[in-house]
Design a protein around this motif. Structure first.
Motif, short mmCIF file in Angstrom:
data_model
loop_
_atom_site.label_atom_id
_atom_site.label_comp_id
_atom_site.label_asym_id
_atom_site.label_seq_id
_atom_site.Cartn_x
_atom_site.Cartn_y
_atom_site.Cartn_z
N PRO A 8 0.80 -1.22 0.00
CA PRO A 8 0.00 0.00 0.00
C PRO A 8 0.84 1.28 0.00
O PRO A 8 0.33 2.34 -0.34
CB PRO A 8 -0.83 -0.10 1.27
CG PRO A 8 -0.28 -1.20 2.07
CD PRO A 8 0.56 -2.05 1.16
N CYS A 9 2.13 1.18 0.32
CA CYS A 9 2.98 2.38 0.38
C CYS A 9 3.37 2.89 -1.01
O CYS A 9 4.05 3.90 -1.12
CB CYS A 9 4.23 2.12 1.21
SG CYS A 9 5.53 1.23 0.34
N CYS A 10 2.91 2.20 -2.05
CA CYS A 10 3.15 2.62 -3.44
C CYS A 10 4.61 2.51 -3.87
O CYS A 10 5.05 3.21 -4.79
CB CYS A 10 2.60 4.02 -3.71
SG CYS A 10 0.83 4.15 -3.39
N SER A 11 5.37 1.62 -3.24
CA SER A 11 6.77 1.41 -3.62
C SER A 11 6.86 0.63 -4.93
O SER A 11 7.90 0.62 -5.58
CB SER A 11 7.51 0.66 -2.53
OG SER A 11 6.99 -0.66 -2.41
N GLY A 12 5.80 -0.11 -5.26
CA GLY A 12 5.81 -0.98 -6.43
C GLY A 12 6.23 -2.40 -6.09
O GLY A 12 6.12 -3.30 -6.92
N ALA A 38 6.32 2.32 5.96
CA ALA A 38 5.74 1.32 6.84
C ALA A 38 4.65 1.93 7.72
O ALA A 38 3.61 1.31 7.97
CB ALA A 38 6.82 0.66 7.69
N ARG A 39 4.86 3.15 8.17
CA ARG A 39 3.85 3.82 9.01
C ARG A 39 2.58 4.08 8.20
O ARG A 39 1.47 3.90 8.70
CB ARG A 39 4.41 5.10 9.62
CG ARG A 39 5.41 4.81 10.74
CD ARG A 39 6.03 6.08 11.30
NE ARG A 39 5.04 6.99 11.84
CZ ARG A 39 4.50 6.91 13.06
NH1 ARG A 39 4.87 5.92 13.88
NH2 ARG A 39 3.62 7.80 13.47
N TYR A 40 2.73 4.48 6.93
CA TYR A 40 1.55 4.64 6.08
C TYR A 40 0.83 3.30 5.93
O TYR A 40 -0.38 3.20 6.11
CB TYR A 40 1.93 5.20 4.71
CG TYR A 40 0.77 5.21 3.74
CD1 TYR A 40 -0.17 6.24 3.76
CD2 TYR A 40 0.58 4.17 2.84
CE1 TYR A 40 -1.26 6.23 2.90
CE2 TYR A 40 -0.51 4.15 1.98
CZ TYR A 40 -1.42 5.18 2.02
OH TYR A 40 -2.51 5.16 1.18
N SER A 41 1.60 2.25 5.62
CA SER A 41 1.01 0.93 5.46
C SER A 41 0.35 0.44 6.75
O SER A 41 -0.64 -0.30 6.71
CB SER A 41 2.07 -0.08 5.01
OG SER A 41 2.50 0.23 3.70
N HIS A 47 -2.30 -1.84 11.52
CA HIS A 47 -1.24 -2.23 12.46
C HIS A 47 -0.97 -1.04 13.39
O HIS A 47 0.10 -0.43 13.38
CB HIS A 47 0.04 -2.60 11.70
CG HIS A 47 0.06 -3.97 11.16
ND1 HIS A 47 -0.52 -4.31 9.96
CD2 HIS A 47 0.58 -5.12 11.66
CE1 HIS A 47 -0.34 -5.59 9.74
NE2 HIS A 47 0.32 -6.11 10.76
N ILE A 48 -1.95 -0.70 14.20
CA ILE A 48 -1.91 0.53 14.99
C ILE A 48 -0.83 0.48 16.07
O ILE A 48 -0.18 1.48 16.35
CB ILE A 48 -3.30 0.83 15.60
CG1 ILE A 48 -4.36 0.92 14.47
CG2 ILE A 48 -3.28 2.11 16.41
CD1 ILE A 48 -4.07 1.89 13.35
#
Length: 166
Positions: A8-12, A38-41, A47-48
């Motif tokens: 989901p972090c859009c790294s590809g 990772a925090r965005y993901s 994963h709070i």
């Protein structure tokens, strides 16, 4: 989220090779940018607890787990764009990541633009502070002309009767 899906972090990269190992604790983020991703993901995948543990003690003291869970669940996450990084490499002690996270909440599209500061502690990179970046307001080059002011075209008429006519 399945580990073979795009992260989901859009790294590809696949989630299982990108943020999942960091969120699950099997490896540490090597850079401030990796921790930011990772925090965005963590928000996307709920994963709070990771959000709390990946922050400095001062941030952890103010962390509101219930509000973070609510925000994570209420938002439809669209993506993350890393705009710029300053330091934050493997050999640095601090770093800055400017990013834009987009999501929809309460049927409203949101653009969270932030400059986040990270520090490297004994147990790895930690989020330390963030500053929201506001959109630049539009400024006029010339002064505003009122409806009853003389028209700037030089006609001698009021603006509302000349160039300001609708």
């Amino acid at each position: 989220m399945k580990k073979e899906e795009k992260c989901p972090c859009c790294s590809g990269k696949p989630y299982g090779e990108c943020c999942a190992p960091i969120l699950e604790g099997s490896r540490k983020a090597d850079t401030a940018e990796e921790l930011m991703r990772a925090r965005y993901s963590a928000y996307v995948t709920e994963h709070i607890k990771f959000l709390k543990t990946s922050a400095t003690a001062a941030v952890q003291a103010e962390f509101d787990e219930k509000a973070s869970i609510a925000w994570s669940r209420a938002a439809q996450w669209h993506g993350l764009e890393v705009i710029a990084t300053e330091k934050g490499g493997k050999d640095d002690a601090e770093g800055v990541v400017e990013f834009r996270a987009t999501y929809t909440a309460n049927n409203e599209f949101c653009n969270h633009h932030e400059v986040a500061k990270f520090v490297k502690e004994a147990d790895g990179w930690k989020f330390d502070d963030g500053e929201l970046v506001g959109e630049t307001p539009i400024t006029r080059e010339a002064p505003k002309v009122g409806r009853n002011d003389p028209c700037p075209c030089g006609s001698g008429k009021k603006f509302k009767k000349c160039c300001g006519k609708e």
